[in-house]
Design an enzyme around this catalytic site. Structure first.
Site, PDB file in Angstrom:
ATOM      1  N   HIS A  52       0.846  -1.188   0.000  1.00 40.10           N
ATOM      2  CA  HIS A  52       0.000   0.000   0.000  1.00 40.10           C
ATOM      3  C   HIS A  52       0.889   1.248   0.000  1.00 40.10           C
ATOM      4  O   HIS A  52       2.025   1.216   0.477  1.00 40.10           O
ATOM      5  CB  HIS A  52      -0.884   0.030   1.244  1.00 40.10           C
ATOM      6  CG  HIS A  52      -2.014  -0.932   1.207  1.00 40.10           C
ATOM      7  ND1 HIS A  52      -3.191  -0.709   1.886  1.00 40.10           N
ATOM      8  CD2 HIS A  52      -2.165  -2.131   0.582  1.00 40.10           C
ATOM      9  CE1 HIS A  52      -4.013  -1.720   1.686  1.00 40.10           C
ATOM     10  NE2 HIS A  52      -3.410  -2.595   0.904  1.00 40.10           N
ATOM     11  N   GLU A  54       0.808   3.939   1.825  1.00 39.55           N
ATOM     12  CA  GLU A  54       1.217   4.386   3.154  1.00 39.55           C
ATOM     13  C   GLU A  54       2.366   3.543   3.702  1.00 39.55           C
ATOM     14  O   GLU A  54       3.306   4.073   4.302  1.00 39.55           O
ATOM     15  CB  GLU A  54       0.042   4.315   4.137  1.00 39.55           C
ATOM     16  CG  GLU A  54      -1.140   5.178   3.755  1.00 39.55           C
ATOM     17  CD  GLU A  54      -2.214   4.427   2.960  1.00 39.55           C
ATOM     18  OE1 GLU A  54      -3.396   4.749   3.143  1.00 39.55           O
ATOM     19  OE2 GLU A  54      -1.871   3.530   2.154  1.00 39.55           O
ATOM     20  N   CYS A  82      -6.661   2.216   5.316  1.00 40.47           N
ATOM     21  CA  CYS A  82      -7.309   0.965   5.714  1.00 40.47           C
ATOM     22  C   CYS A  82      -6.829   0.584   7.122  1.00 40.47           C
ATOM     23  O   CYS A  82      -5.983   1.271   7.708  1.00 40.47           O
ATOM     24  CB  CYS A  82      -6.948  -0.127   4.701  1.00 40.47           C
ATOM     25  SG  CYS A  82      -5.222  -0.680   4.830  1.00 40.47           S
ATOM     26  N   CYS A  85      -2.922   0.113   7.316  1.00 42.25           N
ATOM     27  CA  CYS A  85      -2.169   1.370   7.210  1.00 42.25           C
ATOM     28  C   CYS A  85      -2.409   2.267   8.416  1.00 42.25           C
ATOM     29  O   CYS A  85      -1.485   2.946   8.879  1.00 42.25           O
ATOM     30  CB  CYS A  85      -2.522   2.079   5.900  1.00 42.25           C
ATOM     31  SG  CYS A  85      -1.967   1.125   4.452  1.00 42.25           S
TER      32      CYS A  85
END
Length: 151
Positions: A52, A54, A82, A85
């Site tokens: 991801h 992040e 999410c 993260c």
């Protein structure tokens, strides 16, 4: 740098992800107004659920700054983080989170749940919905184009 300038850099990362047929999410980490790192989604290309934006930005920031505590840093991300993260933001001690579009499916800073409301040892300052329309448009355009390409 202003918040808008930093978010524009995150949007540029999201656009780069879209070119690679990744969900267009971008993140930028700054310390004292200076860019420390950036990241974008790379799950499809890397075939890795952890890839991801992040997580990539946090990993790069830790390496750049030589430690895991990012207590002087701010993160700008185009989509509400999410659960994974959000947990990484808590664990890395990021002091401020600014996100664009809300995520009604996995958003863990407000939309589905607010993990920052739980009694963890760290709570960043949070600004949600910053430049939300522009950030949301990236996502809706991407998924529209993806649907049309499958016809």
């Amino acid at each position: 740098m202003t918040d808008e300038e930093i978010m524009r850099l995150a949007i540029a990362q999201a656009k780069a992800a879209a070119v690679e047929l990744e969900v267009p999410v971008g993140a930028v980490i700054v310390r004292n107004g200076e860019i420390v790192s950036s990241g974008r989604n790379r799950r499809e290309g890397s075939r890795n659920a952890l890839a991801h934006a992040e997580i990539e930005a946090i990993d790069k920031a830790c390496k750049a700054l030589g430690g895991w505590r990012l207590w002087e840093c701010e993160m700008f991300v185009t989509l509400e983080p999410c659960p994974m993260c959000t947990g990484a933001i808590i664990n890395s001690r990021i002091k401020r989170l600014v996100y664009g579009a809300s995520d009604s499916k996995a958003g863990s800073c407000k939309s589905v749940i607010n993990l920052f409301d739980l009694p963890y040892n760290h709570k960043p300052e949070v600004t949600g919905g910053f430049m939300a329309d522009e950030c949301a448009l990236l996502l809706s355009d991407f998924f529209r184009d993806l649907r049309e390409s499958k016809k």
